[in-house]
Design a protein around this motif. Structure first.
Motif: not given
Length: 437
Positions: A424-431
């Motif tokens: 979730i933290a990694m995909y938050s970087l994409d967001i």
């Protein structure tokens, strides 16, 4: 929009291929250590096609991003949980749980180790591919001759201003770039040198110098002040800079020693002297350098090992910053999975648009970076990751007592939760990258 989607797909295919090679490392170790592998799949999701080998189903799955290696042992675990057993002492032949902690440790080590080896090999191969490189004569100076330019007065007494580097031992220097690579490869060593000094061959040596920023040798290239590519009609290729505000200029470093940002240049153009004005210190041209085709290194494997170690250390540092919520430092290196895939695809497409050789070399370097990052990431001491499994096995070897099936499952569930939070933290970087940058 479609082009970015294409870049993303290309990048995901590359990342997926490296993940599959990681799983292939587990597979090879398991088979070597007499553990049966029930399924080896390229891709995730529903099965598209499969065939059976010795005790293994080889599968091609619908989503071609990654893969998995499922070892025999799930029935043993389910039976032990049902019977509320304290140990996994009743197992099938070839079961993962029928082995020792040392064997299980090696099987899990094989994944990250495979990624590291793949990274080394890809970097070594990339170093063997000839590319166009700048090529300047190996004329050097101690940087102490230009301490105002470099902001430090590091003395290297073995070399004098104007020396031409000829060789070190059996290695003959092609140019300054070759000499610079050689010095980097032998960092920390006393480097014997043959130099041309005032028309005579002289033997000397470079001594490593300890500084706050690590080991340096305190020399740099002494480049003639001749114009190469120009962005202004005031300067032409081949123009030689001879003066700046009355100061004699022979080398580029002489010009950089000028304190003022506004000055007058004297240009020698085919014997005719021309005055040109420079404002704000901006030079509208590049200095002349030759071009040669060569491999990145004459010792590709040692180059691959060194670069792989450096990249792994950088990935470990960035991962540490990310996990300790030092996001400002982490985000200079780490991106989300989607953005990373898009970047890999875009860089690959750009490289192939220049030339096939450039494209192949770029792909090798990018996939090496991915492989090394996966190697480092999988060493995290989280139960579902290879590092966590290895830690469990080390503890079991020290205590000489294996985990109970119930404790094993609890740790796996905790690990899955931790892995989900990291995802979730990694995909938050994409967001953040796509919607808030």
């Amino acid at each position: 929009m479609l082009i970015y989607l294409l870049y993303m797909i290309i990048g995901l295919l590359g990342i997926g291929f490296i993940i599959f090679l990681h799983e292939l490392g587990h597979f090879a170790a398991a088979r070597l250590l007499k553990v049966d592998v029930e399924v080896l799949s390229y891709g995730m999701g529903p099965r598209l096609f499969s065939f059976y080998g010795r005790n293994t189903e080889y599968r091609l799955s619908l989503i071609p991003f990654g893969g998995y290696c499922r070892m025999k042992g799930s029935l043993d675990l389910m039976k032990a949980l049902k019977d509320d057993s304290k140990s996994m002492d009743k197992t099938e032949a070839g079961s993962y749980f029928g082995t020792t902690p040392a064997v299980r440790f090696l099987i899990y080590l094989a994944g990250p180790l495979s990624n590291f080896i793949i990274g080394v090999l890809m970097l070594s191969l990339s170093a063997m591919i000839p590319v166009e490189r700048l090529s300047d004569p190996a004329v050097v100076t101690p940087i102490s001759e230009y301490s105002a330019v470099f902001g430090e007065d590091i003395k290297q007494n073995g070399v004098l201003k104007g020396d031409t580097l000829l060789a070190s031992g059996n290695h003959r220097f092609i140019d300054w770039q070759d000499a610079e690579d050689y010095i980097k490869e032998h960092s920390g060593e006393i480097i014997p040198l043959s130099v041309l000094r005032d028309g005579q061959k002289t033997e000397t040596e470079l001594l490593p110098i300890e500084t706050e920023n690590g080991i340096v040798y305190g020399i740099t290239n002494l480049q003639e002040a001749v114009v190469g590519r120009s962005m202004s009609d005031d300067f032409l290729p081949g123009d030689r800079i001879t003066e700046a505000d009355g100061k004699t200029i022979r080398y580029t470093l002489d010009l950089y020693s000028i304190d003022s940002k506004d000055f007058t240049l004297t240009v020698d153009r085919d014997g005719k002297l021309i005055k040109r004005e420079i404002k704000d210190g901006i030079l509208p041209f590049a200095w002349r350098s030759d071009i040669r085709k060569s491999a990145e290194s004459n010792h590709p494997f040692s180059y691959g090992m060194r670069r792989a170690t450096e990249m792994s250390a950088a990935a470990l540092s960035a991962l540490g910053a990310f996990l300790t919520l030092n996001l400002e430092d982490a985000m200079t290196v780490i991106t989300g999975p989607v953005k990373a895939a898009e970047s890999i695809g875009g860089i690959t497409a750009l490289a192939f648009s220049e030339s096939g050789v450039s494209g192949v070399r770029t792909v090798l370097m990018l996939l090496a970076m991915v492989s090394l990052s996966i190697s480092v990431g999988n060493m995290l001491p989280i139960p579902t990751f290879d590092g966590g499994q290895m830690l469990i096995n080390i503890i079991e070897m020290i205590k000489r007592k294996e985990l109970s099936p119930r404790a094993y499952v609890i740790l796996q569930l905790a690990g899955m939760l931790m892995a989900l939070l990291i995802m979730i933290a990694m995909y938050s970087l994409d967001i953040k990258a796509y919607f808030f940058s």
